[in-house]
Design a protein around this motif. Structure first.
Motif, PDB file in Angstrom:
ATOM      1  N   ARG A 180       0.916  -1.291   0.159  1.00 14.62           N
ATOM      2  CA  ARG A 180      -0.017  -0.033  -0.001  1.00 14.62           C
ATOM      3  C   ARG A 180       0.683   1.343   0.110  1.00 14.62           C
ATOM      4  NH1 ARG A 180      -5.346  -1.831   1.425  1.00 14.62           N
ATOM      5  NH2 ARG A 180      -4.991  -3.992   1.063  1.00 14.62           N
ATOM      6  N   LEU A 181       0.084   2.429  -0.369  1.00 13.81           N
ATOM      7  CA  LEU A 181       0.795   3.625  -0.182  1.00 13.81           C
ATOM      8  C   LEU A 181       0.025   4.520   0.578  1.00 13.81           C
ATOM      9  CD1 LEU A 181       1.801   4.577  -3.889  1.00 13.81           C
ATOM     10  CD2 LEU A 181       3.351   4.284  -1.993  1.00 13.81           C
ATOM     11  N   ASP A 182       0.400   5.451   1.391  1.00 15.72           N
ATOM     12  CA  ASP A 182      -0.497   6.563   2.384  1.00 15.72           C
ATOM     13  C   ASP A 182      -1.130   7.165   1.468  1.00 15.72           C
ATOM     14  OD1 ASP A 182       0.811   5.197   4.365  1.00 15.72           O
ATOM     15  OD2 ASP A 182       2.498   6.910   4.559  1.00 15.72           O
ATOM     16  N   ALA A 214       0.611   9.942  -0.080  1.00 18.19           N
ATOM     17  CA  ALA A 214       1.520   9.598  -1.181  1.00 18.19           C
ATOM     18  C   ALA A 214       1.289   9.429  -2.522  1.00 18.19           C
ATOM     19  CB  ALA A 214       2.378   8.422  -0.431  1.00 18.19           C
ATOM     20  N   TYR A 268      11.783   5.431  -4.164  1.00 15.08           N
ATOM     21  CA  TYR A 268      10.940   6.341  -3.739  1.00 15.08           C
ATOM     22  C   TYR A 268      11.211   7.829  -3.937  1.00 15.08           C
ATOM     23  CZ  TYR A 268       8.094   3.053  -1.174  1.00 15.08           C
ATOM     24  OH  TYR A 268       7.372   1.944  -0.837  1.00 15.08           O
ATOM     25  N   LEU A 296       5.832  12.480  -1.197  1.00 19.97           N
ATOM     26  CA  LEU A 296       6.483  10.892  -1.237  1.00 19.97           C
ATOM     27  C   LEU A 296       5.743  10.382  -2.525  1.00 19.97           C
ATOM     28  CD1 LEU A 296       7.753   8.630  -0.082  1.00 19.97           C
ATOM     29  CD2 LEU A 296       6.018   8.163   1.407  1.00 19.97           C
ATOM     30  N   HIS A 311       4.441   3.006   7.064  1.00 15.45           N
ATOM     31  CA  HIS A 311       5.127   4.328   7.094  1.00 15.45           C
ATOM     32  C   HIS A 311       6.714   4.393   7.111  1.00 15.45           C
ATOM     33  CE1 HIS A 311       1.003   5.834   7.714  1.00 15.45           C
ATOM     34  NE2 HIS A 311       1.113   5.870   8.912  1.00 15.45           N
ATOM     35  N   GLN A 312       7.164   3.316   6.294  1.00 17.16           N
ATOM     36  CA  GLN A 312       8.687   3.330   6.670  1.00 17.16           C
ATOM     37  C   GLN A 312       9.504   4.235   5.985  1.00 17.16           C
ATOM     38  OE1 GLN A 312      10.346  -0.383   5.747  1.00 17.16           O
ATOM     39  NE2 GLN A 312      12.409   0.281   5.258  1.00 17.16           N
ATOM     40  N   VAL A 313       9.084   4.888   4.978  1.00 17.67           N
ATOM     41  CA  VAL A 313       9.876   5.801   4.485  1.00 17.67           C
ATOM     42  C   VAL A 313       9.915   7.276   5.229  1.00 17.67           C
ATOM     43  CG1 VAL A 313      10.407   7.516   2.538  1.00 17.67           C
ATOM     44  CG2 VAL A 313       9.959   5.088   2.204  1.00 17.67           C
ATOM     45  N   LYS A 314       8.817   7.649   5.648  1.00 22.32           N
ATOM     46  CA  LYS A 314       8.402   8.862   6.713  1.00 22.32           C
ATOM     47  C   LYS A 314       9.240   8.466   7.946  1.00 22.32           C
ATOM     48  CE  LYS A 314       4.041   9.956   4.739  1.00 22.32           C
ATOM     49  NZ  LYS A 314       2.455   9.507   4.801  1.00 22.32           N
TER      50      LYS A 314
HETATM   51  N1  URA Z   1       6.678   4.633   3.179  1.00 26.64           N
HETATM   52  C1  URA Z   1       5.822   5.734   3.600  1.00 26.64           C
HETATM   53  O1  URA Z   1       6.140   6.275   4.762  1.00 26.64           O
HETATM   54  N2  URA Z   1       4.552   5.878   3.135  1.00 26.64           N
HETATM   55  C2  URA Z   1       4.248   5.286   2.127  1.00 26.64           C
HETATM   56  O2  URA Z   1       3.170   5.305   1.559  1.00 26.64           O
HETATM   57  C3  URA Z   1       5.205   4.180   1.615  1.00 26.64           C
HETATM   58  C4  URA Z   1       6.334   3.975   1.987  1.00 26.64           C
END
Ligand code: URA
Length: 229
Positions: free
Chosen positions: A101-103, A106, A133, A201, A185-188
């Motif tokens: 999924r994507l937030d 995002a 990303y 994002l 929420h890994q990237v955030k």
């Molecule tokens: N990491 C995030 O924080 N949000 C996303 O939607 C995907 C990866």
């Protein structure tokens, strides 16, 4: 496949209503009208027409979708528009699993597939499928080394997890980040861990698959080989 299963699977009618459907609609296979609900055929090799329209069928179907901001990575929601609502004829008749999924805030590449096993394979932590990303930060980014070394974040179950970037490219507050994990929420959370807030994002790649010329809300069919090296 039996015709009653086919018609209900593609949402022309419920399984109980097939008899009526075959009476009131002209279902043609190999030039002959079908009236028996137990009629068997091969939808991958035989073309069906219903009321003079050729019916599209493929199994499996994989779609690369450009999820716009504001859309939920879900099938149905009372409050927000959902990615499944973007899928129009002839793909709208199929049931899709959302693989990764994507937030809601995002955007970017999202995979929908009718192949549940592939969805599982893509999202399984052990698959280590790289994802790329493009991220815009609230300030010029100066912590590449920390993310490449690994930072501690909380995962979806609030457990501590060491998240690592595989590759990064930075230009002021614009960062391109590659990871092969998919925690909540890994990237955030990775950028938060070193003191930044993610303002925008966008996922551009999953495995070998890329957005290419897709525009927000657009989608295209792809083959499993387009995903893996
Ligand atoms: N990491 C995030 O924080 N949000 C996303 O939607 C995907 C990866």
């Amino acid at each position: 496949m039996r015709i009653d299963k086919f018609l209900s699977q593609l949402k022309f009618c419920s399984r109980n209503d097939v008899k009526d459907f075959l009476k009131t609609h002209e279902v043609i296979l190999d030039g002959k009208r079908v009236v028996e609900r137990s009629f068997e055929f091969n939808p991958e090799h035989q073309n069906m027409m219903i009321d003079h329209e050729v019916i599209f069928y493929a199994n499996p179907i994989h779609l690369a979708v450009f999820k716009p901001k504001g859309y939920l990575s879900a099938n149905k929601d009372k409050l927000h528009p959902c990615v499944i609502e973007l899928i129009k004829s002839p793909y709208h008749r199929f049931d899709y699993a959302i693989a990764g999924r994507l937030d809601i805030d995002a955007e970017g590449l999202l995979i929908l597939t009718t192949d549940g096993a592939l969805a599982h394979q893509i999202t399984h932590p052990k698959s280590h499928l790289p994802k790329t990303y493009e991220v815009i930060q609230d300030a010029d980014f100066k912590h590449e080394k920390d993310l490449l070394k690994g930072v501690i974040i909380k995962d979806g179950k609030n457990e501590l997890y060491q998240a690592k970037a595989l590759d990064m490219m930075t230009n002021k507050n614009h960062v391109i980040l590659k990871i092969d994990e998919g925690k909540f929420h890994q990237v955030k959370r990775m950028f938060q861990a070193v003191g930044y807030e993610v303002l925008e994002l966008k996922r551009t790649h999953i495995g070998k698959l890329s957005l290419d010329d897709l525009k927000p809300g657009g989608y295209r069919q792809f083959r499993k080989e387009d995903l893996y090296d």
